[in-house]
Design a protein around this motif. Structure first.
Motif, PDB file in Angstrom:
ATOM      1  N   ALA A  86       0.811  -1.223   0.000  1.00 48.03           N
ATOM      2  CA  ALA A  86       0.000   0.000   0.000  1.00 48.03           C
ATOM      3  C   ALA A  86       0.837   1.262   0.000  1.00 48.03           C
ATOM      4  CB  ALA A  86      -0.943  -0.003   1.202  1.00 48.03           C
ATOM      5  N   GLY A  87       2.105   1.163   0.413  1.00 51.00           N
ATOM      6  CA  GLY A  87       2.954   2.347   0.485  1.00 51.00           C
ATOM      7  C   GLY A  87       2.554   3.266   1.612  1.00 51.00           C
ATOM      8  N   LEU A  88       2.790   4.547   1.425  1.00 51.30           N
ATOM      9  CA  LEU A  88       2.439   5.526   2.450  1.00 51.30           C
ATOM     10  C   LEU A  88       0.929   5.734   2.489  1.00 51.30           C
ATOM     11  CD1 LEU A  88       5.236   8.225   2.135  1.00 51.30           C
ATOM     12  CD2 LEU A  88       4.753   6.812   4.121  1.00 51.30           C
ATOM     13  N   VAL A  89       0.342   5.538   3.630  1.00 53.67           N
ATOM     14  CA  VAL A  89      -1.091   5.739   3.814  1.00 53.67           C
ATOM     15  C   VAL A  89      -1.293   6.510   5.120  1.00 53.67           C
ATOM     16  CG1 VAL A  89      -1.672   3.645   2.541  1.00 53.67           C
ATOM     17  CG2 VAL A  89      -1.375   3.549   5.030  1.00 53.67           C
ATOM     18  N   TYR A  90      -2.531   6.921   5.353  1.00 53.05           N
ATOM     19  CA  TYR A  90      -2.817   7.671   6.574  1.00 53.05           C
ATOM     20  C   TYR A  90      -3.249   6.729   7.704  1.00 53.05           C
ATOM     21  CZ  TYR A  90      -2.443  12.317   4.573  1.00 53.05           C
ATOM     22  OH  TYR A  90      -1.972  13.470   4.018  1.00 53.05           O
ATOM     23  N   LEU A  91      -2.629   6.927   8.874  1.00 58.28           N
ATOM     24  CA  LEU A  91      -3.069   6.322  10.133  1.00 58.28           C
ATOM     25  C   LEU A  91      -3.796   7.399  10.918  1.00 58.28           C
ATOM     26  CD1 LEU A  91      -3.030   4.112  12.397  1.00 58.28           C
ATOM     27  CD2 LEU A  91      -0.866   5.165  13.146  1.00 58.28           C
ATOM     28  N   ARG A  92      -5.052   7.155  11.231  1.00 63.82           N
ATOM     29  CA  ARG A  92      -5.834   8.090  12.033  1.00 63.82           C
ATOM     30  C   ARG A  92      -5.821   7.622  13.476  1.00 63.82           C
ATOM     31  NH1 ARG A  92     -10.885   7.719  11.251  1.00 63.82           N
ATOM     32  NH2 ARG A  92     -11.437   9.829  11.937  1.00 63.82           N
ATOM     33  N   LEU A  93      -5.758   8.590  14.410  1.00 64.01           N
ATOM     34  CA  LEU A  93      -5.714   8.265  15.833  1.00 64.01           C
ATOM     35  C   LEU A  93      -6.175   9.466  16.636  1.00 64.01           C
ATOM     36  CD1 LEU A  93      -1.930   8.317  16.831  1.00 64.01           C
ATOM     37  CD2 LEU A  93      -2.718   8.955  14.587  1.00 64.01           C
ATOM     38  N   THR A  94      -6.525   9.223  17.887  1.00 64.81           N
ATOM     39  CA  THR A  94      -6.928  10.319  18.773  1.00 64.81           C
ATOM     40  C   THR A  94      -5.925  10.438  19.894  1.00 64.81           C
ATOM     41  OG1 THR A  94      -8.294   8.812  20.086  1.00 64.81           O
ATOM     42  CG2 THR A  94      -9.380  10.005  18.285  1.00 64.81           C
ATOM     43  N   ASP A  95      -5.771  11.693  20.386  1.00 63.19           N
ATOM     44  CA  ASP A  95      -4.864  11.899  21.514  1.00 63.19           C
ATOM     45  C   ASP A  95      -5.643  11.796  22.819  1.00 63.19           C
ATOM     46  OD1 ASP A  95      -6.262  14.264  21.807  1.00 63.19           O
ATOM     47  OD2 ASP A  95      -4.642  15.538  21.027  1.00 63.19           O
ATOM     48  N   GLY A  96      -4.954  12.094  23.932  1.00 60.36           N
ATOM     49  CA  GLY A  96      -5.589  11.960  25.243  1.00 60.36           C
ATOM     50  C   GLY A  96      -6.743  12.905  25.445  1.00 60.36           C
ATOM     51  N   GLY A  97      -6.808  13.978  24.663  1.00 62.44           N
ATOM     52  CA  GLY A  97      -7.918  14.908  24.794  1.00 62.44           C
ATOM     53  C   GLY A  97      -9.055  14.597  23.856  1.00 62.44           C
ATOM     54  N   GLY A  98      -8.947  13.516  23.081  1.00 63.04           N
ATOM     55  CA  GLY A  98     -10.021  13.141  22.179  1.00 63.04           C
ATOM     56  C   GLY A  98      -9.963  13.811  20.822  1.00 63.04           C
ATOM     57  N   VAL A  99      -8.899  14.577  20.525  1.00 61.65           N
ATOM     58  CA  VAL A  99      -8.773  15.248  19.224  1.00 61.65           C
ATOM     59  C   VAL A  99      -8.232  14.252  18.213  1.00 61.65           C
ATOM     60  CG1 VAL A  99      -7.696  17.131  17.959  1.00 61.65           C
ATOM     61  CG2 VAL A  99      -8.379  17.451  20.352  1.00 61.65           C
ATOM     62  N   ALA A 100      -8.885  14.185  17.040  1.00 57.54           N
ATOM     63  CA  ALA A 100      -8.469  13.248  15.994  1.00 57.54           C
ATOM     64  C   ALA A 100      -7.327  13.849  15.172  1.00 57.54           C
ATOM     65  CB  ALA A 100      -9.648  12.909  15.105  1.00 57.54           C
ATOM     66  N   TRP A 101      -6.321  13.000  14.910  1.00 59.24           N
ATOM     67  CA  TRP A 101      -5.161  13.390  14.110  1.00 59.24           C
ATOM     68  C   TRP A 101      -4.910  12.310  13.057  1.00 59.24           C
ATOM     69  CZ3 TRP A 101      -2.925  18.076  15.460  1.00 59.24           C
ATOM     70  CH2 TRP A 101      -3.281  18.583  16.698  1.00 59.24           C
ATOM     71  N   ARG A 102      -4.010  12.645  12.118  1.00 60.17           N
ATOM     72  CA  ARG A 102      -3.590  11.643  11.155  1.00 60.17           C
ATOM     73  C   ARG A 102      -2.116  11.846  10.846  1.00 60.17           C
ATOM     74  NH1 ARG A 102      -6.357  13.544   5.396  1.00 60.17           N
ATOM     75  NH2 ARG A 102      -5.032  15.385   5.062  1.00 60.17           N
ATOM     76  N   VAL A 103      -1.475  10.749  10.401  1.00 60.19           N
ATOM     77  CA  VAL A 103      -0.063  10.807  10.069  1.00 60.19           C
ATOM     78  C   VAL A 103       0.186   9.801   8.969  1.00 60.19           C
ATOM     79  CG1 VAL A 103       0.593   9.094  11.805  1.00 60.19           C
ATOM     80  CG2 VAL A 103       2.285  10.746  11.004  1.00 60.19           C
ATOM     81  N   ALA A 104       1.127  10.108   8.065  1.00 59.14           N
ATOM     82  CA  ALA A 104       1.454   9.215   6.966  1.00 59.14           C
ATOM     83  C   ALA A 104       2.432   8.150   7.458  1.00 59.14           C
ATOM     84  CB  ALA A 104       2.062   9.996   5.803  1.00 59.14           C
ATOM     85  N   VAL A 105       2.077   6.894   7.256  1.00 59.28           N
ATOM     86  CA  VAL A 105       2.921   5.779   7.691  1.00 59.28           C
ATOM     87  C   VAL A 105       2.956   4.732   6.587  1.00 59.28           C
ATOM     88  CG1 VAL A 105       2.340   6.167  10.111  1.00 59.28           C
ATOM     89  CG2 VAL A 105       1.020   4.517   8.764  1.00 59.28           C
ATOM     90  N   ARG A 106       3.868   3.770   6.789  1.00 60.47           N
ATOM     91  CA  ARG A 106       3.958   2.637   5.892  1.00 60.47           C
ATOM     92  C   ARG A 106       4.164   1.366   6.721  1.00 60.47           C
ATOM     93  NH1 ARG A 106       8.937   1.059   1.907  1.00 60.47           N
ATOM     94  NH2 ARG A 106       7.944  -0.747   0.904  1.00 60.47           N
ATOM     95  N   ALA A 107       3.425   0.319   6.388  1.00 56.71           N
ATOM     96  CA  ALA A 107       3.598  -0.964   7.083  1.00 56.71           C
ATOM     97  C   ALA A 107       4.861  -1.646   6.549  1.00 56.71           C
ATOM     98  CB  ALA A 107       2.378  -1.847   6.875  1.00 56.71           C
ATOM     99  N   LEU A 108       5.855  -1.844   7.455  1.00 55.90           N
ATOM    100  CA  LEU A 108       7.098  -2.496   7.053  1.00 55.90           C
ATOM    101  C   LEU A 108       7.000  -4.017   7.139  1.00 55.90           C
ATOM    102  CD1 LEU A 108       9.917  -0.310   8.641  1.00 55.90           C
ATOM    103  CD2 LEU A 108       9.128  -0.329   6.282  1.00 55.90           C
ATOM    104  N   ARG A 109       6.503  -4.505   8.274  1.00 53.74           N
ATOM    105  CA  ARG A 109       6.414  -5.959   8.481  1.00 53.74           C
ATOM    106  C   ARG A 109       5.405  -6.229   9.584  1.00 53.74           C
ATOM    107  NH1 ARG A 109      11.157  -4.093  10.488  1.00 53.74           N
ATOM    108  NH2 ARG A 109      11.551  -4.371  12.730  1.00 53.74           N
TER     109      ARG A 109
END
Length: 892
Positions: A86-109
């Motif tokens: 899939a290459g670089l894709v977005y991982l969505r997650l929330t922080d301790g305050g409940g705010v949603a964020w996203r970051v570009a990641v790649r699954a290595l293994r």
């Protein structure tokens, strides 16, 4: 929960919460840990060169995954979510305050920990999180001059916003911005690129100008209600109901006291904040009752502006405030791309082919077929696809097979109607050198001083003027002293016979490059007025053909002198350069006073007098091929008379040995005219002095001049120039006049290639000839119908375009971005500060824009800092404009 406690939400759009999956990060190696890692190198699919060697902050996270059900179907679903492909894709997650964020990641293994438990190792090239959802602040349907925004950026890092402007209505205030405009396109149809003058108001190459007088004084009018002083800043009208709140007007008494004004507000029938004497007029007093008309353009055209591809250009006006106004710009035209439509098309197909294929076209862009501009999104080997028909305000149309298709069109906009316009960009040093009122995209003209004092052939002090003839010198045998020189620059191209070293270089020609091609097949393609000198010069026209070779096209000699000398219609190919050359090539036997015409009159009453003879001598400096001998003669009465010309050597100042007889010419009528004696080209192989003798052949029995006994010898004239000879009364010189005759010669050029024009002939030492001049005037060239620029416009001046001339600015950072873009109503311009790109959208088509904006911070354009920001969009006279600020916050 602590702010660094992150909970996964989705990976590449697949939910990571609920169902069969339970996902979480551990403190030891999750998003809360952003330690720096060493350089890496990997081949990334998708987002490009972010996961590459040299990323100092690249890191890995371990995502723990637990499967509630552990069967083959569950495993297949699990592995499809975290696919390495899939290459670089977005991982969505929330922080301790409940705010949603996203970051570009790649699954290595994927590591199996225990039954149903896995660790997915994620590569994070830039461990910066951004808010998962963008935030938009919008102000819709706004009018006025300023819009204020207060974006608040979440996270702890600065954001780069997207800025968008969507105008819904065009502007109406002539004080702050341009009221009228039109747009069109330019296409280069010449075989090469060029930089030169283009007449924008010509439509499809034919004169189609506009009446700007109707804009200076429109039909909306009233009268002055009371006397107006020269210094008054408020003016009362009989009725101001039809006048705008702010605008400009024209007060006229039909005479010399006309005045143009503008005002910034009105109250009832009173115009307020009046600025006097605009548009080149003067502030003067006016009587009550005078007519005042609404204006939509300045009288002198100072508010006329031109943009080409979103860049303002220098412009020059022709016939402004008249029925046939024109606008001229100097513009660079790219190399011609000309294709042929392979089949007829209707107004709708989004794809079609060309006979030559599409190799010459960019991957996407614009083409022109007749009056239609077409945008294409992609191309195939044979044609274009994804076409949007009728772009740039043109209309989609049907086109027949073999229609010409042009690439590289340029979009232009012409605007008028800004009362407070500053000085126009029209420097005299860049003004086209040709005669603007009489020229067009089809023809250029020079030298008419009556209506265009700025036309020049070349200007030494202003070398940047287009359509300018460039002086030069051809070392082609015409180098015998004295040299021909260019005497002056200006409306008349003047050559001077002079010696070197008198302060001006020895030029003997001026030339001009003509990418448009001189039209062939017509005698009117080239014309010039030739102002003769009595003795000295021969002017020539040379044209360079498509192969690059200059060819002699026409000689403008004394005998051929005439106003409007025309190019012969037998030129084989279009000429793409022209050269006007002057030659010093005439030797005369009589010079006389410079103020008199030199000619000889034959007295018919003594027509058979065998003693009648007249002659002149000339000197040659080297071996010379004599081409012809010419003399200007007439009879004193009607009728005709044969005259013979013979060539002799010199013997102690008198004709000596006969060299050749050139035969007879019949002299007719009482009007002096040139006659030519020619018996084939012959060579005088010995430099020296020679005589040309003219006589009536009646009664002569010998061709030997001295052999005829009844002549009684030859004697010099006692009452004429020393070199004249005559006997008896047969030849009568008209009072105050001398004989006018000369020898024309031929010579060998480099490589012994013979050229049929005249060699320089050195005059006798007693005849210095210094300072004698000859000139071209009123030169005109008609261009090839298929090669001159194609200029199209969508119509005359209308209030149909929106001038987006605003500035985004941040008082928080000090950054700003200025916009100068002409837009259709309902279109939008989008500035993406993250990618530093600008997209203009019109008619559901996105056009990249490169020159419409000017960011003060070229590196980051405009930034939003963490927390509160103060952002402003300023633009005079907005009407129902939508403005948007869109951003996403970031955090480590």
């Amino acid at each position: 929960m602590p702010p660094y406690a992150y909970t996964p939400l989705s990976f590449n759009g697949q939910a990571l919460t609920g169902g069969n999956l339970t996902c979480y990060f551990e403190w030891t190696n999750g998003p809360g840990q952003t330690r720096e890692m060493g350089p890496v190198e990997s081949d990334v699919v998708g987002r490009g060169p972010q996961d590459v060697r040299g990323q100092p902050k690249a890191t890995t996270w371990e995502l723990h995954v637990r499967l509630a059900s552990f069967n083959q179907t569950d495993l297949d679903a699990f592995y499809s979510i975290f696919s390495e492909e899939a290459g670089l894709v977005y991982l969505r997650l929330t922080d301790g305050g409940g705010v949603a964020w996203r970051v570009a990641v790649r699954a290595l293994r994927i590591n199996l920990v225990s039954t149903g438990r896995f660790v997915v190792v994620l590569r994070v090239p830039q461990p910066l999180l951004e808010e998962d959802a963008s935030t938009t602040m919008s102000l819709l349907n706004q009018s006025g001059n300023t819009l204020n925004f207060a974006p608040s950026v979440g996270g702890n890092r600065r954001a780069r916003p997207l800025l968008r402007i969507v105008p819904d209505l065009v502007k109406q205030n002539t004080v702050d911005d341009y009221f009228h405009s039109f747009r069109g396109f330019l296409v280069n149809r010449a075989p090469s690129d060029f930089y030169g003058p283009v007449w924008l108001m010509d439509q499809s190459g034919a004169p189609a100008r506009v009446n700007t007088a109707n804009l200076v004084q429109t039909a909306t009018s009233t009268t002055l209600n009371g006397v107006v002083g020269a210094g008054d800043t408020s003016i009362t009208l009989t009725s101001a109901a039809s006048f705008p709140t702010a605008g400009m007007a024209y007060i006229t008494d039909g005479g010399t006291n006309d005045e143009q004004i503008y005002w910034t507000s009105k109250s009832g029938n009173v115009l307020q904040g009046v600025v006097r004497g605009i548009g080149g007029t003067a502030a003067v007093g006016h009587a009550s009752g005078l007519t005042i008309k609404v204006s939509e353009a300045l009288k002198n055209g100072d508010d006329c502006r031109v943009w080409v591809d979103d860049v303002e250009y220098e412009r020059w006006l022709v016939g402004w405030n008249g029925a046939s106004s024109d606008v001229v710009i100097n513009v660079s035209m790219p190399q011609r791309v000309k294709l042929t439509l392979a089949a007829a098309i209707t107004a709708s197909p989004p794809a079609f082919d060309f006979t030559e294929g599409s190799a010459l076209l960019p991957e996407k862009g614009f083409i022109v077929i007749e009056n239609e501009v077409i945008y294409y999104a992609a191309k195939t080997a044979l044609g274009v696809t994804g076409c949007v028909r009728g772009a740039w305000g043109t209309s989609a149309a049907t086109h027949v097979i073999n229609s010409a298709v042009y690439g590289n069109p340029r979009l232009y906009t012409v605007a008028v109607g800004k009362a407070a316009a500053g000085a126009p960009p029209s420097p005299a040093g860049h003004r086209p050198a040709c005669q603007l009122p009489a020229s067009s995209n089809q023809s250029w003209k020079w030298g008419d001083q009556a209506d265009d004092a700025s036309t020049v052939f070349y200007a030494r002090t202003t070398p940047d003027r287009t359509a300018q003839w460039v002086p030069g010198f051809d070392a082609d045998g015409n180098t015998v002293s004295p040299l021909t020189q260019l005497n002056a620059s200006g409306n008349i191209l003047t050559f001077k016979d002079d010696v070197p070293g008198d302060g001006s270089p020895p030029y003997n020609n001026v030339a001009i490059e003509l990418p448009q091609g001189v039209r062939t097949g017509t005698t009117s393609a080239f014309s010039a007025d030739w102002t003769p000198s009595p003795e000295i010069l021969n002017l020539e026209l040379w044209l360079r053909d498509v192969g690059g070779t200059y060819k002699l096209t026409d000689q403008l000699q004394q005998v051929a002198a005439a106003a409007g000398r025309l190019l012969p219609a037998n030129l084989a190919n279009n000429a793409y350069a022209a050269k006007l050359k002057a030659r010093y090539n005439i030797a005369t036997g009589f010079r006389g006073d410079d103020s008199v015409v030199m000619e000889t009159i034959l007295n018919a009453s003594n027509a058979n007098n065998v003693d009648g003879v007249v002659a002149f001598k000339f000197t040659l400096s080297n071996d010379t091929r004599i081409k012809k001998i010419m003399a200007r003669m007439a009879k004193t009465t009607a009728g005709s008379q044969d005259v013979t010309c013979q060539l002799f050597t010199d013997s102690s100042g008198l004709p000596g040995t006969l060299i050749v007889s050139l035969g007879n010419q019949t002299i007719s009528g009482t009007t002096p005219a040139f006659y030519t004696w020619q018996a084939g080209v012959f060579t005088l192989t010995k430099p020296g002095t020679y005589w040309a003798v003219f006589f009536m052949p009646s009664g002569f029995t010998s061709v030997n001049f001295y052999g005829y006994t009844s002549l009684g010898g030859v004697r010099k004239s006692s009452d004429r120039t020393a070199d004249a000879i005559r006997t008896g009364g047969a030849w009568q010189l008209q009072t105050g006049e001398n004989l006018w005759a000369y020898v024309c010669c031929d010579y060998e050029r480099e490589g012994n290639a013979r050229v049929e024009y005249d060699q320089p002939v050195v005059a006798p030492a007693t005849d210095a000839r210094t300072g004698v001049t000859a000139s071209f005037d009123k030169v005109s060239m008609l261009f090839s119908l298929s090669d001159h620029p194609f200029v199209h416009r969508t119509g005359g001046f209308t209030n149909g375009l929106y001038h987006c001339a605003g500035t985004w600015s941040s008082s928080t950072t000090g950054d700003s971005i200025a916009i100068d873009k002409w837009m259709a109503a309902g279109s939008q311009i989008e500035i993406e500060c993250r990618d530093r790109t600008v997209i203009y959208t019109e008619g559901a088509v996105d056009y990249p824009v490169t020159k419409a904006i000017d960011p003060a911070n070229a590196a980051d354009w405009l930034l939003l800092l963490p927390g509160a920001n103060t952002l402003t969009y300023s633009e005079p006279n907005m009407r129902q404009t939508d403005a948007y600020v869109i951003w996403q916050g970031q955090k480590v």
